[in-house]
Design a protein around this motif. Structure first.
Motif, PDB file in Angstrom:
ATOM      1  N   GLU A 180      20.863  50.696   3.747  1.00 40.31           N
ATOM      2  CA  GLU A 180      20.829  50.471   5.193  1.00 40.31           C
ATOM      3  C   GLU A 180      20.480  51.747   5.955  1.00 40.31           C
ATOM      4  O   GLU A 180      19.871  51.693   7.031  1.00 40.31           O
ATOM      5  CB  GLU A 180      22.164  49.903   5.663  1.00 40.31           C
ATOM      6  CG  GLU A 180      22.425  48.471   5.211  1.00 40.31           C
ATOM      7  CD  GLU A 180      21.376  47.489   5.697  1.00 40.31           C
ATOM      8  OE1 GLU A 180      20.757  47.715   6.769  1.00 40.31           O
ATOM      9  OE2 GLU A 180      21.151  46.481   4.995  1.00 40.31           O
ATOM     10  N   THR A 181      20.848  52.902   5.399  1.00 38.25           N
ATOM     11  CA  THR A 181      20.435  54.166   6.002  1.00 38.25           C
ATOM     12  C   THR A 181      18.921  54.318   5.938  1.00 38.25           C
ATOM     13  O   THR A 181      18.272  54.739   6.916  1.00 38.25           O
ATOM     14  CB  THR A 181      21.102  55.348   5.273  1.00 38.25           C
ATOM     15  OG1 THR A 181      22.521  55.197   5.312  1.00 38.25           O
ATOM     16  CG2 THR A 181      20.731  56.684   5.919  1.00 38.25           C
ATOM     17  N   VAL A 182      18.341  53.950   4.803  1.00 42.32           N
ATOM     18  CA  VAL A 182      16.887  53.975   4.654  1.00 42.32           C
ATOM     19  C   VAL A 182      16.235  53.028   5.661  1.00 42.32           C
ATOM     20  O   VAL A 182      15.269  53.395   6.347  1.00 42.32           O
ATOM     21  CB  VAL A 182      16.491  53.601   3.217  1.00 42.32           C
ATOM     22  CG1 VAL A 182      14.989  53.335   3.113  1.00 42.32           C
ATOM     23  CG2 VAL A 182      16.899  54.698   2.235  1.00 42.32           C
ATOM     24  N   THR A 200      13.589  47.872  -4.310  1.00 42.24           N
ATOM     25  CA  THR A 200      14.688  47.594  -3.398  1.00 42.24           C
ATOM     26  C   THR A 200      14.264  46.744  -2.215  1.00 42.24           C
ATOM     27  O   THR A 200      14.960  45.806  -1.826  1.00 42.24           O
ATOM     28  CB  THR A 200      15.284  48.915  -2.876  1.00 42.24           C
ATOM     29  OG1 THR A 200      15.662  49.730  -3.988  1.00 42.24           O
ATOM     30  CG2 THR A 200      16.500  48.647  -2.010  1.00 42.24           C
ATOM     31  N   PHE A 201      13.105  47.059  -1.616  1.00 42.89           N
ATOM     32  CA  PHE A 201      12.666  46.379  -0.405  1.00 42.89           C
ATOM     33  C   PHE A 201      11.310  45.697  -0.616  1.00 42.89           C
ATOM     34  O   PHE A 201      10.461  46.197  -1.354  1.00 42.89           O
ATOM     35  CB  PHE A 201      12.569  47.370   0.763  1.00 42.89           C
ATOM     36  CG  PHE A 201      13.857  48.079   1.053  1.00 42.89           C
ATOM     37  CD1 PHE A 201      14.929  47.408   1.621  1.00 42.89           C
ATOM     38  CD2 PHE A 201      14.009  49.433   0.749  1.00 42.89           C
ATOM     39  CE1 PHE A 201      16.131  48.059   1.878  1.00 42.89           C
ATOM     40  CE2 PHE A 201      15.203  50.090   1.006  1.00 42.89           C
ATOM     41  CZ  PHE A 201      16.261  49.405   1.566  1.00 42.89           C
ATOM     42  N   GLU A 226      10.849  46.960  10.184  1.00 48.80           N
ATOM     43  CA  GLU A 226      12.131  46.626   9.587  1.00 48.80           C
ATOM     44  C   GLU A 226      11.930  46.182   8.144  1.00 48.80           C
ATOM     45  O   GLU A 226      11.352  45.132   7.889  1.00 48.80           O
ATOM     46  CB  GLU A 226      12.839  45.532  10.390  1.00 48.80           C
ATOM     47  CG  GLU A 226      13.192  45.961  11.805  1.00 48.80           C
ATOM     48  CD  GLU A 226      14.116  44.985  12.511  1.00 48.80           C
ATOM     49  OE1 GLU A 226      14.377  43.886  11.952  1.00 48.80           O
ATOM     50  OE2 GLU A 226      14.585  45.310  13.619  1.00 48.80           O
ATOM     51  N   LEU A 227      12.363  47.009   7.221  1.00 50.79           N
ATOM     52  CA  LEU A 227      12.281  46.655   5.808  1.00 50.79           C
ATOM     53  C   LEU A 227      13.252  45.518   5.497  1.00 50.79           C
ATOM     54  O   LEU A 227      14.351  45.456   6.050  1.00 50.79           O
ATOM     55  CB  LEU A 227      12.612  47.854   4.922  1.00 50.79           C
ATOM     56  CG  LEU A 227      11.660  49.052   4.988  1.00 50.79           C
ATOM     57  CD1 LEU A 227      12.168  50.159   4.063  1.00 50.79           C
ATOM     58  CD2 LEU A 227      10.250  48.648   4.580  1.00 50.79           C
ATOM     59  N   ARG A 228      12.848  44.630   4.594  1.00 47.49           N
ATOM     60  CA  ARG A 228      13.712  43.535   4.152  1.00 47.49           C
ATOM     61  C   ARG A 228      14.113  43.771   2.700  1.00 47.49           C
ATOM     62  O   ARG A 228      13.288  44.143   1.873  1.00 47.49           O
ATOM     63  CB  ARG A 228      12.988  42.196   4.280  1.00 47.49           C
ATOM     64  CG  ARG A 228      12.688  41.777   5.717  1.00 47.49           C
ATOM     65  CD  ARG A 228      11.957  40.448   5.752  1.00 47.49           C
ATOM     66  NE  ARG A 228      10.658  40.540   5.099  1.00 47.49           N
ATOM     67  CZ  ARG A 228      10.015  39.506   4.552  1.00 47.49           C
ATOM     68  NH1 ARG A 228      10.580  38.313   4.546  1.00 47.49           N
ATOM     69  NH2 ARG A 228       8.835  39.664   3.995  1.00 47.49           N
ATOM     70  N   TRP A 229      15.371  43.531   2.393  1.00 46.14           N
ATOM     71  CA  TRP A 229      15.865  43.715   1.036  1.00 46.14           C
ATOM     72  C   TRP A 229      15.161  42.755   0.072  1.00 46.14           C
ATOM     73  O   TRP A 229      15.006  41.565   0.368  1.00 46.14           O
ATOM     74  CB  TRP A 229      17.362  43.451   0.971  1.00 46.14           C
ATOM     75  CG  TRP A 229      18.227  44.518   1.549  1.00 46.14           C
ATOM     76  CD1 TRP A 229      18.606  44.649   2.860  1.00 46.14           C
ATOM     77  CD2 TRP A 229      18.856  45.602   0.840  1.00 46.14           C
ATOM     78  NE1 TRP A 229      19.420  45.747   3.010  1.00 46.14           N
ATOM     79  CE2 TRP A 229      19.598  46.347   1.783  1.00 46.14           C
ATOM     80  CE3 TRP A 229      18.857  46.006  -0.496  1.00 46.14           C
ATOM     81  CZ2 TRP A 229      20.338  47.467   1.434  1.00 46.14           C
ATOM     82  CZ3 TRP A 229      19.598  47.124  -0.852  1.00 46.14           C
ATOM     83  CH2 TRP A 229      20.324  47.848   0.107  1.00 46.14           C
ATOM     84  N   SER A 236       6.340  49.679   0.990  1.00 41.28           N
ATOM     85  CA  SER A 236       7.691  50.139   1.337  1.00 41.28           C
ATOM     86  C   SER A 236       7.914  51.591   0.945  1.00 41.28           C
ATOM     87  O   SER A 236       8.501  52.372   1.700  1.00 41.28           O
ATOM     88  CB  SER A 236       8.738  49.243   0.661  1.00 41.28           C
ATOM     89  OG  SER A 236       8.752  47.968   1.249  1.00 41.28           O
ATOM     90  N   TRP A 237       7.439  51.966  -0.248  1.00 42.44           N
ATOM     91  CA  TRP A 237       7.714  53.333  -0.703  1.00 42.44           C
ATOM     92  C   TRP A 237       7.089  54.375   0.220  1.00 42.44           C
ATOM     93  O   TRP A 237       7.683  55.430   0.460  1.00 42.44           O
ATOM     94  CB  TRP A 237       7.252  53.537  -2.143  1.00 42.44           C
ATOM     95  CG  TRP A 237       5.768  53.720  -2.330  1.00 42.44           C
ATOM     96  CD1 TRP A 237       4.845  52.774  -2.631  1.00 42.44           C
ATOM     97  CD2 TRP A 237       5.054  54.965  -2.239  1.00 42.44           C
ATOM     98  NE1 TRP A 237       3.589  53.318  -2.723  1.00 42.44           N
ATOM     99  CE2 TRP A 237       3.690  54.668  -2.494  1.00 42.44           C
ATOM    100  CE3 TRP A 237       5.426  56.279  -1.969  1.00 42.44           C
ATOM    101  CZ2 TRP A 237       2.698  55.656  -2.485  1.00 42.44           C
ATOM    102  CZ3 TRP A 237       4.440  57.257  -1.952  1.00 42.44           C
ATOM    103  CH2 TRP A 237       3.090  56.942  -2.216  1.00 42.44           C
TER     104      TRP A 237
END
Length: 323
Positions: free
Chosen positions: A280-282, A228-229, A293-296, A237-238
């Motif tokens: 977005e909650t994640v 996802t990210f 800030e994670l990026r999609w 990310s995980w």
């Protein structure tokens, strides 16, 4: 919902491919969510694709999608034309020598790896661990286990928005991490990859190991969009998601996978709104805990349904979903 039908004109009668107004895109994405395409087009071959794009009015939006694995179509669907290449017209593989293979953009990544292995061409084994098709891999520089698309692709064939068939080099794509910067609006139709000569049996054994590793650590048999990210520099990310307490988190019928936290799942009846709100909650919780800030990585596109818009990090919006 549905869109008004696009009027193309008399030239459309010469199209040999498949045209479908208001085609449901949920049927062809791995998440199994999303609204319709105003007009869905599957060209017969690259000449048919070129003819279509040359004649299509410039003001009509064109979106190209692959096998639908790394993709979230919003519930309001996509206006304009959505192009998806067919396996029949764009899914072939041709060995060009002891180290090169040309594959069509509609060929699944794993099948491209298998075709190279059968020919004794090493270097494409990483594709056996990536869901999706070659077209998407070329667009986003897909990679895993230390190898990326840019490490192996030497030449790309594409059809531009004006309908011209062009050949591109690796350098033309300006590849970055999970990103490319090729010609805007170009539809990739095939690519040439270069590896090294190897033993087919050895290559297949390593591919099998990658597949087994992926199946044991990722929810590959679920309705998901893959990773996802993107991984931030110096982080996974995980791990950030897990540390933020998001493993197993749900919004509606969407869930953060308990097997691998960087995968979002449709448990059966999720909407695109549920999945994007969960994402977005994640992002919100990871930023609140770590400042990162994670990026999609998953491509999100299309229209929101009125009243069901999703804000980045939920900023400026009151979140009312079930978590």
């Amino acid at each position: 919902m549905s869109f008004p039908e696009l009027e193309l004109g008399s030239w459309a009668s010469d199209i040999r491919g498949r045209l479908v107004p208001n085609q449901s895109l949920a049927e062809i994405t791995w998440f199994r969510v999303g609204g319709p395409a105003q007009l869905f087009f599957q060209p017969a071959d690259e000449e048919d694709l070129g003819f279509f794009l040359r004649n299509l009015p410039a003001e009509i939006r064109v979106t190209t999608i692959g096998l639908g694995s790394n993709l979230l179509i919003r519930d309001g669907g996509l206006d304009g034309v959505v192009i998806r290449l067919s396996a029949r017209g764009f899914g072939g593989a041709e060995v060009l020598g002891e180290s090169r293979v040309r594959v069509g953009a509609a060929l699944p990544d794993a099948r491209a790896a298998a075709a190279a292995a059968e020919a004794g061409i090493d270097g494409l084994t990483f594709y056996s661990g990536i869901p999706g098709g070659i077209g998407g891999a070329l667009y986003m520089n897909a990679g895993c286990y230390g190898t990326e698309t840019r490490d192996r692709v030497v030449e790309l064939r594409a059809v531009t928005r004006s309908g011209e068939i062009v050949t591109l080099t690796n350098a033309d794509m300006d590849y970055r991490y999970r990103k490319s910067n090729g010609p805007a609006g170009a539809v990739f139709v095939s690519a040439v990859y270069e590896g090294t000569a190897g033993d087919p049996a050895d290559i297949k054994n390593r591919m099998r190991e990658i597949t087994e590793r992926r199946e044991s650590s990722q929810p590959v048999k679920s309705r998901t969009g893959g990773s996802t990210f993107k991984n931030p520099d110096g982080h996974s990310s995980w791990k950030l998601i897990d540390e933020a307490g998001c493993r197993g988190l749900t919004v509606g019928d969407a869930q953060v996978s308990e097997l691998h936290c960087n995968f979002l799942l449709n448990l059966g009846n999720a909407s695109a709104y549920d999945i994007e709100t969960l994402g977005e909650t994640v992002r919100h919780r990871v930023r609140a805990r770590s400042g990162i800030e994670l990026r999609w990585e998953i491509r999100r596109m299309g229209h929101f349904v009125e009243g069901c818009e999703v804000r980045e990090f939920l900023d400026g919006d009151v979140f009312t979903g079930a978590v």
